[in-house]
Structures are given as C-alpha cells and as structure tokens.
Design an enzyme around this catalytic site. Structure first.
Site, PDB file in Angstrom:
ATOM      1  N   ARG A 121      51.998 119.053  91.255  1.00  0.00           N
ATOM      2  CA  ARG A 121      52.152 120.433  91.773  1.00  0.00           C
ATOM      3  C   ARG A 121      52.873 121.349  90.782  1.00  0.00           C
ATOM      4  NH1 ARG A 121      53.451 118.001  97.005  1.00  0.00           N
ATOM      5  NH2 ARG A 121      51.480 117.815  98.123  1.00  0.00           N
ATOM      6  N   LYS A 143      47.741 132.704  82.034  1.00  0.00           N
ATOM      7  CA  LYS A 143      46.403 132.467  82.610  1.00  0.00           C
ATOM      8  C   LYS A 143      45.888 131.147  82.066  1.00  0.00           C
ATOM      9  CE  LYS A 143      44.528 137.018  83.693  1.00  0.00           C
ATOM     10  NZ  LYS A 143      43.507 138.037  83.346  1.00  0.00           N
ATOM     11  N   GLU A 185      41.290 140.993  69.451  1.00  0.00           N
ATOM     12  CA  GLU A 185      42.322 141.051  70.493  1.00  0.00           C
ATOM     13  C   GLU A 185      43.591 141.736  69.981  1.00  0.00           C
ATOM     14  OE1 GLU A 185      41.541 140.220  73.515  1.00  0.00           O
ATOM     15  OE2 GLU A 185      40.133 138.525  73.513  1.00  0.00           O
ATOM     16  N   LYS A 227      51.661 142.542  75.033  1.00  0.00           N
ATOM     17  CA  LYS A 227      51.182 141.690  76.130  1.00  0.00           C
ATOM     18  C   LYS A 227      52.347 141.312  77.054  1.00  0.00           C
ATOM     19  CE  LYS A 227      48.312 138.183  77.865  1.00  0.00           C
ATOM     20  NZ  LYS A 227      47.188 137.293  77.736  1.00  0.00           N
ATOM     21  N   GLU A 237      47.987 140.310  88.031  1.00  0.00           N
ATOM     22  CA  GLU A 237      46.882 141.271  87.927  1.00  0.00           C
ATOM     23  C   GLU A 237      46.595 141.942  89.274  1.00  0.00           C
ATOM     24  OE1 GLU A 237      43.999 139.876  85.002  1.00  0.00           O
ATOM     25  OE2 GLU A 237      42.449 141.022  86.004  1.00  0.00           O
ATOM     26  N   ARG A 242      47.673 144.813  84.303  1.00  0.00           N
ATOM     27  CA  ARG A 242      47.190 143.685  83.503  1.00  0.00           C
ATOM     28  C   ARG A 242      45.687 143.761  83.276  1.00  0.00           C
ATOM     29  NH1 ARG A 242      49.174 137.375  83.449  1.00  0.00           N
ATOM     30  NH2 ARG A 242      47.841 136.814  81.700  1.00  0.00           N
ATOM     31  N   ASN A 246      41.688 143.600  79.810  1.00  0.00           N
ATOM     32  CA  ASN A 246      40.277 143.193  79.798  1.00  0.00           C
ATOM     33  C   ASN A 246      39.387 144.232  79.130  1.00  0.00           C
ATOM     34  OD1 ASN A 246      40.785 140.779  81.178  1.00  0.00           O
ATOM     35  ND2 ASN A 246      40.800 141.851  83.133  1.00  0.00           N
ATOM     36  N   HIS A 249      35.859 143.529  77.841  1.00  0.00           N
ATOM     37  CA  HIS A 249      35.462 142.208  78.324  1.00  0.00           C
ATOM     38  C   HIS A 249      34.245 142.247  79.253  1.00  0.00           C
ATOM     39  CE1 HIS A 249      39.181 141.055  76.445  1.00  0.00           C
ATOM     40  NE2 HIS A 249      39.073 139.793  76.838  1.00  0.00           N
ATOM     41  N   HIS A 253      31.447 140.085  78.168  1.00  0.00           N
ATOM     42  CA  HIS A 253      31.055 138.934  78.984  1.00  0.00           C
ATOM     43  C   HIS A 253      29.533 138.889  79.158  1.00  0.00           C
ATOM     44  CE1 HIS A 253      31.490 135.906  82.155  1.00  0.00           C
ATOM     45  NE2 HIS A 253      30.508 136.558  82.756  1.00  0.00           N
ATOM     46  N   HIS A 267      33.899 134.563  71.470  1.00  0.00           N
ATOM     47  CA  HIS A 267      34.525 135.421  72.488  1.00  0.00           C
ATOM     48  C   HIS A 267      35.106 136.703  71.861  1.00  0.00           C
ATOM     49  CE1 HIS A 267      36.780 136.604  76.032  1.00  0.00           C
ATOM     50  NE2 HIS A 267      37.875 136.648  75.301  1.00  0.00           N
TER      51      HIS A 267
HETATM   52  P1  NAD Z   1      39.265 127.732  70.143  1.00  0.00           P
HETATM   53  O1  NAD Z   1      40.425 127.195  70.843  1.00  0.00           O
HETATM   54  O2  NAD Z   1      37.924 127.178  70.462  1.00  0.00           O
HETATM   55  O3  NAD Z   1      39.511 127.604  68.574  1.00  0.00           O
HETATM   56  C1  NAD Z   1      38.497 128.052  67.688  1.00  0.00           C
HETATM   57  C2  NAD Z   1      38.163 127.000  66.650  1.00  0.00           C
HETATM   58  O4  NAD Z   1      39.165 127.017  65.645  1.00  0.00           O
HETATM   59  C3  NAD Z   1      38.090 125.574  67.156  1.00  0.00           C
HETATM   60  O5  NAD Z   1      37.009 124.933  66.554  1.00  0.00           O
HETATM   61  C4  NAD Z   1      39.400 124.949  66.679  1.00  0.00           C
HETATM   62  O6  NAD Z   1      39.287 123.578  66.426  1.00  0.00           O
HETATM   63  C5  NAD Z   1      39.646 125.704  65.403  1.00  0.00           C
HETATM   64  N1  NAD Z   1      41.048 125.861  65.027  1.00  0.00           N
HETATM   65  C6  NAD Z   1      42.065 126.263  65.831  1.00  0.00           C
HETATM   66  N2  NAD Z   1      43.164 126.450  65.110  1.00  0.00           N
HETATM   67  C7  NAD Z   1      42.874 126.123  63.837  1.00  0.00           C
HETATM   68  C8  NAD Z   1      43.601 126.119  62.637  1.00  0.00           C
HETATM   69  N3  NAD Z   1      44.865 126.561  62.582  1.00  0.00           N
HETATM   70  N4  NAD Z   1      42.986 125.710  61.509  1.00  0.00           N
HETATM   71  C9  NAD Z   1      41.681 125.326  61.540  1.00  0.00           C
HETATM   72  N5  NAD Z   1      40.927 125.336  62.645  1.00  0.00           N
HETATM   73  C10 NAD Z   1      41.520 125.731  63.775  1.00  0.00           C
HETATM   74  O7  NAD Z   1      39.106 129.315  70.330  1.00  0.00           O
HETATM   75  P2  NAD Z   1      40.106 130.523  70.569  1.00  0.00           P
HETATM   76  O8  NAD Z   1      39.394 131.696  70.065  1.00  0.00           O
HETATM   77  O9  NAD Z   1      41.481 130.216  70.093  1.00  0.00           O
HETATM   78  O10 NAD Z   1      40.202 130.578  72.150  1.00  0.00           O
HETATM   79  C11 NAD Z   1      39.080 130.911  72.940  1.00  0.00           C
HETATM   80  C12 NAD Z   1      39.389 130.474  74.351  1.00  0.00           C
HETATM   81  O11 NAD Z   1      40.521 131.201  74.809  1.00  0.00           O
HETATM   82  C13 NAD Z   1      38.261 130.763  75.332  1.00  0.00           C
HETATM   83  O12 NAD Z   1      38.068 129.627  76.128  1.00  0.00           O
HETATM   84  C14 NAD Z   1      38.788 131.922  76.165  1.00  0.00           C
HETATM   85  O13 NAD Z   1      38.295 131.902  77.481  1.00  0.00           O
HETATM   86  C15 NAD Z   1      40.268 131.651  76.140  1.00  0.00           C
HETATM   87  N6  NAD Z   1      41.118 132.832  76.361  1.00  0.00           N
HETATM   88  C16 NAD Z   1      42.116 132.725  77.270  1.00  0.00           C
HETATM   89  C17 NAD Z   1      42.962 133.779  77.498  1.00  0.00           C
HETATM   90  C18 NAD Z   1      44.109 133.631  78.435  1.00  0.00           C
HETATM   91  O14 NAD Z   1      44.792 134.620  78.734  1.00  0.00           O
HETATM   92  N7  NAD Z   1      44.391 132.420  78.913  1.00  0.00           N
HETATM   93  C19 NAD Z   1      42.809 134.978  76.774  1.00  0.00           C
HETATM   94  C20 NAD Z   1      41.773 135.061  75.841  1.00  0.00           C
HETATM   95  C21 NAD Z   1      40.926 133.965  75.632  1.00  0.00           C
HETATM   96  N1  GLY Z   2      43.664 137.934  78.372  1.00  0.00           N
HETATM   97  C1  GLY Z   2      43.832 138.764  79.515  1.00  0.00           C
HETATM   98  C2  GLY Z   2      45.067 138.457  80.273  1.00  0.00           C
HETATM   99  O1  GLY Z   2      45.856 137.631  79.892  1.00  0.00           O
HETATM  100  O2  GLY Z   2      45.272 139.041  81.300  1.00  0.00           O
END
Ligand code: NAD
Ligand code: GLY
Length: 370
Positions: A121, A143, A185, A227, A237, A242, A246, A249, A253, A267
């Site tokens: 939990r 998130k 971003e 942020k 949100e 918040r 987006n 987005h 999307h 993305h």
């Molecule tokens: P990712 O985590 O897939 O990383 C991108 C690629 O880079 C991967 O292949 C990874 O292995 C590689 N990589 C990461 N760090 C590295 C480094 N230092 N050196 C070499 N390679 C490296 O992608 P991302 O763009 O970091 O994240 C995208 C994800 O984040 C999506 O799933 C999206 O939905 C999510 N997201 C979440 C939020 C949130 O608020 N929680 C906000 C925006 C995006």
């Molecule tokens: N990435 C959008 C949020 O964190 O609200």
C-alpha cells in the site's frame, strides 16, 4: 549544484541537479538507504552506461545493490512487468520504510514509481533520472503509470518520490535524438507561462543541447523549479494549473497513436510538433498573433525537432487524428479540454473547442508542405 524544493503539503522533497551525483549516490541519499541491500531498477542500456558507477558508489559505502535490469523501451511499462517487478520486490522483503531506486528515463521512473505506490500500500522511492525528459519532467511530480492495450498511461497512481537526483553527467551518453526529444519538455515551460525562458531557449537552446554544462544546469534547474511550483499548487490536477503541463500533448497524443506509439515518433517529438500545432491552431482561432505561432514553429524546427505534419509522412485525415483524441484520458463528459495560447508564455485551458473545427484545421496542416 542546484537544489530545488518540491513543497507538497506534508511530503516535501528536493530535486538536486548537478554533475557527478551518481558517483556520490550514498552521501546524497542522506541516510535514506537504511539497509545493506538496495533494490534498484533500470534498463539494459542505462545499466551498460551507468551501472558500474552506481554499483561502485553503493559498494564503497557498504551497500549491496539488487539489480533488476529490464528491456529498454515503452513496452516495459506493462501489466506483466509490473507484476513481475512487484513479486521481485516482495521476494526481497522490501518494507514500507525502505526505498526502491529507479535509475533511467521516464519508462523506468514511471514503472518503479507505480510499483512503489502499490507495494504494501505504498513504500518509498528515489528517482535517478538519466534522460533530459525524465530530469525536467517525469521524475518530478509523482505521476506514475503503465500502459494497457487500451492506451498509454491509463493505469497508474499519484505517488511522490522522496528524492530526485538529476545527474547531468548522465546526459553525456544519451543519444542525440533522445536529447532533442527531452528538449521539447524544456521549451514547453517557456511556452506555458514564461516568455523570458522561451527567449532564453531561443538564444541558448542549441548550445545547451550541444553540451554546454552551465547552460544544461540552468535549463534543467529552471524547468524543474517551474514544474515544482505547478505541482505544489495542484498535485492531483484538480484546479487546472497542472493541466497546463500537457501543452502540445493532445495533438501529440493523436500523432503518437497514428504512428503506433513506435520509434517512428518519440513522445518528446510528438509534444514538440503538438506545441507547434497548438500555437498554429490558436492563431487560426485569432487568439495568438500568427507571427508568434510561426516563431514557435521556427524555434522547434531550427533545434531539429519536427515542426510540420509533412515531416511525418502520414496517410490519414484530420478526422482520423481527432478520433484518436477521443481516447485521450482528459476527455470529460464528452468534451475535450484543449490547451491554447494567447501568446508565447500565455497558455490557458479552453473547454469550448469544436473538434470538427480541429479536424478541418488538421486537414489544412496535413496538406501544407514542410
Ligand atoms: P525512456 O525511458 O524510454 O528512455 C529513452 C531511451 O534512452 C531508452 O532506450 C533508454 O535505455 C535510453 N537511455 C536513458 N538514459 C540514458 C543514458 N543516460 N544514456 C544512454 N541511454 C539512455 O524515455 P523517456 O523519454 O525518458 O521517457 C518516456 C516515458 O516517460 C514515457 O513512457 C512517458 O509516458 C513518460 N512520461 C512520464 C511523465 C510523468 O510525469 N510521469 C512525464 C512525461 C513522460
Ligand atoms: N507531465 C505532466 C505532469 O506531470 O503533470
């Protein structure tokens, strides 16, 4: 090093931004790693680049890392991986007061955070973001989510980390395409409510991406502070603050859905083009000066991100893209709130956008050249 507080009521934490944090992990965790064993979740590419440094920094301080090394890529944010990772944490007998460590980009951070949200939990976790996108966005704000066959990020929880250590050294091994995707971003914060920061991006964005370390620290710390402020005001949100995060987005999307959430369009690339479309649509509605919208498009394009639908070579209509929008999780009683702009740094939430009009606008954008 910059230290940015995230002032969530009752659960404040800090984000540290600087070079060399992974090599000094244990001191920066300041007693949070209370047992010898440390569960740490990463992906194979991040492990190859940074696993050795993290392993050494834990062992030098008497800790034993328990690694879970997952496949890189979006498919890792799945029910199967969630279930297997939670079972692995249970076998390690992780307790509520223990910290799980996420080392990687947004995929690893989102999955690990969701595991931490539901394990017993709710237990604690630390974010060690290694992509620019994760450092400026996904690791901060709590998130967490996985994807399901019905769509991306449809199952998850709000669960704040206890600490975020954004090591700028990690960006040295990040592929250029991922760096650019993360930049979308960064510039987003300027477009939302900070025209001075957009001007800073215009002047310094290219040099920051190319590797200037002082500019990188400034950009990441500034974005995190923006942020943190928004998340502290509207953690769940609910007030609309918040939702501003987006920007781009909804269009983005739809483009990700049309390209099958594949490597064809990352993305961050979708968000970049989505912000251009949001600016142009705002100009189409007469809300934003056309010259300002084209300024946004020009900046995004010059940085090396997609700034026109023609770049994607899509075989679809505006109505097809609008249909994808109807599955957006922001849909609310049959209407889709849209983020529009009255100018650079003047984003607001509009609830009266006609999706038919959006479809017509997108037809014109699809027909226009690059
Ligand atoms: P990712 O985590 O897939 O990383 C991108 C690629 O880079 C991967 O292949 C990874 O292995 C590689 N990589 C990461 N760090 C590295 C480094 N230092 N050196 C070499 N390679 C490296 O992608 P991302 O763009 O970091 O994240 C995208 C994800 O984040 C999506 O799933 C999206 O939905 C999510 N997201 C979440 C939020 C949130 O608020 N929680 C906000 C925006 C995006
Ligand atoms: N990435 C959008 C949020 O964190 O609200």
């Amino acid at each position: 090093m910059a230290v940015i507080p995230v002032n969530i009521a009752g659960r404040p934490y800090e984000v540290r931004v600087g070079a060399g944090l992974l090599a000094e992990l244990v001191p920066y965790c300041r007693g949070r790693l209370r047992k010898r064993g440390v569960p740490i979740i990463t992906d194979a590419d991040v492990y190859a680049a940074w696993g050795g440094i993290v392993e050494a920094s834990l062992r030098d301080h008497g800790h034993e890392p328990h690694w879970r090394i997952l496949a890189p890529g979006e498919q890792t944010k799945s029910w199967d991986e969630l279930s297997a990772t939670v079972n692995w944490l249970l076998e390690l007998e992780v307790e509520r007061g223990d910290h799980i460590v996420a080392l990687g980009g947004g995929v690893i951070g989102d999955l690990t955070g969701f595991c931490a949200a539901i394990l017993k939990r709710g237990c604690k976790f630390i974010q060690l973001p290694t992509t620019l996108l994760a450092q400026v966005d996904s690791s901060v704000g709590g998130k967490t989510a996985i994807n399901t066959p019905a769509g991306k990020n449809l199952v998850g929880a709000f669960h704040q980390p206890s600490l975020v250590l954004a090591d700028l050294s990690a960006l040295e091994t990040l592929p250029q395409r991922e760096m650019l995707a993360g930049y979308a971003e960064v510039v987003k914060y300027g477009l939302i409510d900070d025209a001075d920061f957009f001007a800073w991006c215009d002047a310094n964005g290219a040099a920051m991406i190319a590797g200037d370390s002082a500019l990188r620290e400034y950009a990441v710390a500034h974005a995190v502070a923006a942020k943190a402020r928004i998340v502290a005001e509207d953690e769940f949100e609910t007030t609309g603050q918040r939702a501003l995060l987006n920007l781009g987005h909804t269009f983005g999307h739809a483009l990700e859905a049309e390209t099958g959430f594949s490597a064809r369009l990352l993305h961050g690339e979708a968000v970049a083009l989505g912000m251009v479309l949001a600016a142009r649509y705002s100009a189409h509605l007469g809300l934003m000066p056309r010259a300002s919208a084209e300024h946004v498009a020009q900046h995004i394009g010059q940085i090396g991100l997609p700034a026109a639908l023609a770049a994607l070579d899509l075989d679809c209509s505006g109505a097809d893209l609008v249909r994808h929008m109807l599955h957006d999780k922001k849909m609310d009683a049959g209407t889709l709130p849209f983020l529009l702009m009255k100018g650079i740094g003047q984003t607001y939430l509009a609830k009266d956008v006609s999706l038919d009009d959006v479809g017509t606008f997108l037809d014109a954008e699809l027909a226009r050249g690059g």
